[in-house]
Design a protein around this motif. Structure first.
Motif, PDB file in Angstrom:
ATOM      1  N   VAL A 281     -11.448  -2.308   0.231  1.00 18.80           N
ATOM      2  CA  VAL A 281     -10.587  -1.126   0.176  1.00 18.80           C
ATOM      3  C   VAL A 281      -9.339  -1.352   1.027  1.00 18.80           C
ATOM      4  O   VAL A 281      -8.233  -0.933   0.655  1.00 18.80           O
ATOM      5  N   GLY A 282      -9.487  -2.058   2.145  1.00 19.11           N
ATOM      6  CA  GLY A 282      -8.326  -2.402   2.961  1.00 19.11           C
ATOM      7  C   GLY A 282      -7.347  -3.298   2.215  1.00 19.11           C
ATOM      8  O   GLY A 282      -6.136  -3.146   2.347  1.00 19.11           O
TER       9      GLY A 282
ATOM     10  N   TRP B 269      -1.142  -1.811  -2.073  1.00 20.04           N
ATOM     11  CA  TRP B 269      -0.352  -0.618  -2.366  1.00 20.04           C
ATOM     12  C   TRP B 269       0.973  -0.658  -1.595  1.00 20.04           C
ATOM     13  O   TRP B 269       2.035  -0.318  -2.122  1.00 20.04           O
TER      14      TRP B 269
ATOM     15  N   ALA C  13      -5.304  -1.144   0.074  1.00 19.57           N
ATOM     16  CA  ALA C  13      -4.266  -0.428   0.819  1.00 19.57           C
ATOM     17  C   ALA C  13      -3.066  -1.335   1.073  1.00 19.57           C
ATOM     18  O   ALA C  13      -1.908  -0.911   0.924  1.00 19.57           O
TER      19      ALA C  13
END
Length: 60
Positions: A44-45, A51, A48
């Motif tokens: 998930v990092g 993104w 991020a």
């Protein structure tokens, strides 16, 4: 024909999404103990950071 900054950021975003998906898949399917949560959270990092790279395209 060389790559400009936006192309490099696009490739970095794409590669980080693939690595993030791989880490989440490792956490979901390979490790059943607490290590799975660690792999999934790092995945998930990576999403991020990808993104942020995507948001920087056109601004750098």
């Amino acid at each position: 024909m060389g790559m400009n900054k936006n192309t490099v950021l696009a490739w970095a975003t794409f590669i980080m999404i693939l690595v993030g998906l791989g880490l989440i898949a490792l956490g979901a399917f390979r490790y059943d103990d607490v290590a799975g949560y660690g792999f999934a959270s790092v995945g998930v990092g990576f999403f991020a950071i990808a993104w942020v790279f995507n948001a920087l395209k056109g601004r750098v």
